[in-house]
Design an enzyme around this catalytic site. Structure first.
Site, mmCIF file in Angstrom:
data_model
loop_
_atom_site.group_PDB
_atom_site.id
_atom_site.type_symbol
_atom_site.label_atom_id
_atom_site.label_comp_id
_atom_site.label_asym_id
_atom_site.label_seq_id
_atom_site.Cartn_x
_atom_site.Cartn_y
_atom_site.Cartn_z
ATOM 1 C CE1 TYR A 127 53.795 84.137 26.322
ATOM 2 C CE2 TYR A 127 54.849 82.990 24.497
ATOM 3 C CZ TYR A 127 53.876 83.042 25.477
ATOM 4 O OH TYR A 127 52.983 82.004 25.620
ATOM 5 C CG LEU A 128 59.737 82.802 23.120
ATOM 6 C CD1 LEU A 128 60.525 82.604 21.826
ATOM 7 C CD2 LEU A 128 58.862 81.575 23.392
#
Length: 217
Positions: A127-128
């Site tokens: 996600y990051l």
């Protein structure tokens, strides 16, 4: 009155942004929706909407008449890598390119704390990484931008008080209400222009915290 496209308008943070802007004397919200049945939400609020799908559409048409963009869409940290890539990376890049083609005045990105060091957060790394890629694309786009990287979002009532810095020590939480206000405050051209900053709940009023950050204090 400037028209502000809200990408992610049907999400929890997006809805807060719409509600605040709908009472503004300076900004008119335009909700980007993916499904036909979502239009009633905004028609009931007397808010203009436009159809656009981050995963599928050519998004240039949604920028017609738009002055600035707030990107508050997100698959969430619990989503699998494929969906995250489609929305938070590829979808974000697609809308950034459309904004550039549409010559919008400013693009405000809701990112996430930790996007500068994804490998330090193994459970959220995919996600990051997606957020980091989208953030870099925005910085390199030539658009005027603001990138907000908040701590963990909560549904608590906003306090109106925050701690802001280009890089904060450690982690923290922040209510979605306050994140919505930070994104809206970022619409003001002199504030946090071409800046990436982090935000958590704190003790300083949002307005003065943003002015101080913009001035480099």
């Amino acid at each position: 009155m400037e028209k502000i496209l809200i990408v992610g308008a049907t999400g929890s943070t997006g809805k807060r942004i719409i509600e605040i802007l709908n009472n503004s004397q300076s900004f008119e919200p335009v909700a980007m929706i993916r499904k036909e049945e979502q239009k009633s939400i905004f028609e009931d609020m007397e808010v203009q909407w436009v159809h656009g799908d981050l995963e599928q559409d050519d998004l240039d048409p949604v920028m017609k008449g738009i002055d600035k963009v707030i990107f508050a869409a997100g698959s969430g940290g619990d989503t699998g890598p494929e969906k995250t890539t489609e929305v938070d990376e590829e979808g974000a890049i697609k809308i950034i390119d459309a904004a550039k083609n549409g010559k919008v005045k400013k693009f405000i990105m809701l990112s996430s704390m930790g996007a500068d060091e994804p490998s330090k957060h193994p459970k959220l790394e995919h996600y990051l990484n997606a957020k980091a890629t989208a953030d870099k694309h925005l910085r390199d786009s030539g658009l005027n931008y603001t990138i907000l990287r908040p701590g963990a979002l909560t549904d608590d009532l906003g306090t109106g008080k925050v701690e802001l810095a280009q890089k904060l020590d450690g982690q923290g939480e922040i209510p979605r209400d306050d994140v919505a206000f930070l994104l809206i405050m970022s619409l003001a051209d002199p504030l946090v222009k071409n800046m990436t900053f982090e935000a958590i709940e704190g003790k300083e009023p949002i307005k003065s915290a943003m002015i101080e950050l913009s001035q480099g204090n």
